[in-house]
Scaffold this active site. Sequence first.
Site, PDB file in Angstrom:
ATOM      1  N   LYS A   1      -4.256  -1.794  -4.200  1.00  0.00           N
ATOM      2  CA  LYS A   1      -3.712  -0.618  -4.905  1.00  0.00           C
ATOM      3  C   LYS A   1      -4.383  -0.388  -6.261  1.00  0.00           C
ATOM      4  O   LYS A   1      -4.755   0.730  -6.600  1.00  0.00           O
ATOM      5  CB  LYS A   1      -2.204  -0.791  -5.120  1.00  0.00           C
ATOM      6  CG  LYS A   1      -1.371  -0.818  -3.868  1.00  0.00           C
ATOM      7  CD  LYS A   1       0.107  -0.885  -4.180  1.00  0.00           C
ATOM      8  CE  LYS A   1       0.535  -2.190  -4.797  1.00  0.00           C
ATOM      9  NZ  LYS A   1       0.452  -3.332  -3.859  1.00  0.00           N
ATOM     10  N   THR A   2      -4.491  -1.459  -7.035  1.00  0.00           N
ATOM     11  CA  THR A   2      -5.013  -1.304  -8.392  1.00  0.00           C
ATOM     12  C   THR A   2      -6.449  -0.801  -8.378  1.00  0.00           C
ATOM     13  O   THR A   2      -6.810   0.117  -9.123  1.00  0.00           O
ATOM     14  CB  THR A   2      -4.921  -2.643  -9.146  1.00  0.00           C
ATOM     15  OG1 THR A   2      -3.549  -3.027  -9.257  1.00  0.00           O
ATOM     16  CG2 THR A   2      -5.518  -2.532 -10.540  1.00  0.00           C
TER      17      THR A   2
ATOM     18  N   GLU B   1      -0.201   3.913  -9.107  1.00  0.00           N
ATOM     19  CA  GLU B   1      -0.068   2.787  -8.197  1.00  0.00           C
ATOM     20  C   GLU B   1       1.390   2.722  -7.756  1.00  0.00           C
ATOM     21  O   GLU B   1       2.296   2.733  -8.587  1.00  0.00           O
ATOM     22  CB  GLU B   1      -0.477   1.510  -8.924  1.00  0.00           C
ATOM     23  CG  GLU B   1      -0.521   0.290  -8.055  1.00  0.00           C
ATOM     24  CD  GLU B   1      -1.143  -0.908  -8.768  1.00  0.00           C
ATOM     25  OE1 GLU B   1      -0.731  -2.037  -8.454  1.00  0.00           O
ATOM     26  OE2 GLU B   1      -2.013  -0.706  -9.630  1.00  0.00           O
TER      27      GLU B   1
END
Length: 464
Positions: free
Chosen positions: A121-122, A165
């Site tokens: 995600k990051t 996110e």
Amino acid sequence: MAPGIPAALERPHFIGIGGAGMSGIAKILAQRGAKVAGSDSRESATAEALRALGVTVHIGHAAGHLADDASCVVVSSAIRADNPELVRAAELSVPVVHRSDALAALMEGLRAIAVAGTHGKTTTTSMLAVALSELALDPSYAIGGDLEGPGTNAAHGGGDIFVAEADESDRSFQKYDPQVAIVLNVELDHHANYASMEEIYDSFETFVGKIVPGGTLVVSADQQGAVELVQRVRDISLLNVVTYGASATADVRVHKVTPRGLTSEVTVVLGGKYLTFTVSVPGSHYAHNAVAALAAGVALGIPAHNLASAIGKYTGVKRRLQLKGEAAGVQVIDSYAHHPTEMTADLEAMRGAASEARLLVVFQPHLFSRTQELGTEMGQALALADASVVLDIYPAREDPIPGITSTLIVDAAKTAGADVTAVHDKATVPAVIAGMAKPGDLVLTMGAGDVTDLGPQILDHLSS
């Protein structure tokens, strides 16, 4: 173009303001003009960055830190009910707002891209934030790590796009109403909150169901859990589904990923045309993250060739295969990987970058519950390294579980044929690694805890 400050967030107090998710929301609110305050357990660079924005940051937790005129108290799922500031909020009848609700409020009125998945995600959120900024679209963004370029995890932008996110760990991603949602993968994790894969699927289905009518789900065509999710949400009306990956059936097909040292060259087939661009981090895993970002941007109407070129400007996120330095011919790189799939992806990426050199790993398990459920798989992943050092479990928010130690990982690694050593005193690791490493080797510090602090110390020992 961006909205102002929601009334409830005009004078917020954040408990645990130094956390990645919390600090990002605090930064955006401060940049919008809110009077922001909060507390954290210790001093940090994040606390100083917040103070530079005019935020009041208290160190330690005490009832007196909560101002009488606070409009709300913002908490994450990690804040315990007996926190003195939370107790004081109840006494003053100050509303308590979960971090995810605060973030959802900041996204209102904007075209939101929410990036979800058990891992990646990051990086993917960061790639989008950098690319959209490079294209002068001035997005707002909230990320779980600091970008190497701007050096921050969040910003309020003047454009109409908000990239966030979306955290599935506590189901908080179900609060968002994105125009575009990315699902990178669906795997069993966060064992304190999910008892089974079926619960994970249910949670992701709810998240996808929150996409605005006519919006788009960008989802992996390769990862088994993501493929299953697509089958479960196919009947949602007014939902566009765009798949990406190496699968021949993918709408955005990854044709080839060519390693170039610590970078990769990626070629995709989109709309029947080939498009090649550079990703400034190594490995197929990160290349696929970049393709997911590309597909999401195209779903918002951004020309693919412009976006691909802009993604090439992404230089990384702290702790995501971040080069910490080189000494005595040895490169030291830091990885946030703590789930077996992430570990395998980063180790394979570094194995490709290492070529004929040795890969030495310092791994710190994260959470007792994760080690209990996935310790064997963690150990098996370490077999990809030439040699590994395994530290004690970093507890984070958890209490110990009887009988669960890093020995579970060490034993599994040895069974898988790995050269692995348990080290219980973290302070001795720099000397241990300096004694093992030879010119040309790569050293990877890996884990979601404070193992990241060892990188500079290892470099110092190598230098001396």
